[in-house]
Scaffold this active site. Structure first.
Site, PDB file in Angstrom:
ATOM      1  N   HIS A  21       0.814  -1.219   0.000  1.00 12.17           N
ATOM      2  CA  HIS A  21       0.000   0.000   0.000  1.00 12.17           C
ATOM      3  C   HIS A  21       0.847   1.268   0.000  1.00 12.17           C
ATOM      4  CE1 HIS A  21       0.342  -0.120   4.506  1.00 12.17           C
ATOM      5  NE2 HIS A  21       0.254   1.190   4.375  1.00 12.17           N
ATOM      6  N   ASP A  51       0.076  -7.352   1.361  1.00  9.86           N
ATOM      7  CA  ASP A  51       0.609  -6.016   1.653  1.00  9.86           C
ATOM      8  C   ASP A  51       2.132  -5.991   1.698  1.00  9.86           C
ATOM      9  OD1 ASP A  51       0.316  -3.313   1.928  1.00  9.86           O
ATOM     10  OD2 ASP A  51       0.128  -3.372   4.108  1.00  9.86           O
ATOM     11  N   SER A 129       4.294   2.710   7.872  1.00 13.24           N
ATOM     12  CA  SER A 129       4.014   1.529   7.060  1.00 13.24           C
ATOM     13  C   SER A 129       5.219   1.152   6.221  1.00 13.24           C
ATOM     14  CB  SER A 129       2.826   1.787   6.134  1.00 13.24           C
ATOM     15  OG  SER A 129       1.650   1.900   6.868  1.00 13.24           O
TER      16      SER A 129
END
Length: 190
Positions: A21, A51, A129
């Site tokens: 992402h 992911d 992230s």
């Protein structure tokens, strides 16, 4: 313009791991290193449903790869450190500490399910992230991926042992080069 984190997986080849992402929808990818230098990167491949993504930089001079540990050996209560680019503020990487709160967690979001996650109370915010979750031996045991928006310090990392076969496949040129599955890296609960 988005921001995320990552870490060097293979210094000789210039391979960097991050979340899918983080690179989703990016037309250009720029990697900024700890010393402030930056260079463009190309997507090697991604597994959006897990992911996970890998990008490659061409100038590998001075790169140092992170050492992978074992997420299977983690124990609840063990100290961990989350490293990243919190809130995309730039500058030096941010470091937060916490413990492993739980293992083998599953979270559901808008069109995605992530399983086998490490739950931690080390603060994981937007921009973290793709960054590493480290154990006390400075080994990567997870990849920071999500947080619960309506909770205090409930974050999740992808377990590195679960990812190893996917990482090997990405390094060998596998995975989706056009990772276009939408994923925000944030999960909410009522």
């Amino acid at each position: 313009v988005g921001a995320g984190s990552g870490f060097v997986y293979d210094a000789d080849e210039g391979l960097i791991l991050t979340n899918s992402h983080v690179i989703d929808g990016a037309e250009d990818i720029s990697v900024t290193f700890f010393d402030g230098s930056a260079q463009g990167a190309q997507v090697v491949g991604a597994f959006p449903e897990d992911d996970l993504a890998m990008v490659k930089v061409s100038d590998t001079e001075g790169l140092r790869e992170a050492r992978l540990g074992s997420s299977d050996e983690l124990e609840v209560g063990e100290d961990v450190v989350a490293i990243g680019n919190a809130l995309g503020l730039g500058g030096d990487p941010t470091v937060t500490t916490g413990i492993v709160s739980a293992r083998d967690r599953t979270i559901d979001g808008d069109g995605f399910t992530l399983t086998n996650l490490i739950q931690t109370d080390a603060a994981i915010n937007s921009g973290n992230s793709g960054g590493p979750l480290l154990n006390a031996r400075r080994e990567v045991v997870g990849i920071n991926t999500a947080k619960i928006a309506d909770a205090s310090n409930i974050g999740f990392a992808l377990a590195i042992d679960t990812l190893r076969p996917l990482i090997d496949e990405l390094a060998a040129g596998g995975g989706d080069v056009n990772a276009d599955q939408a994923f925000l890296g944030v999960s909410t609960s009522p």
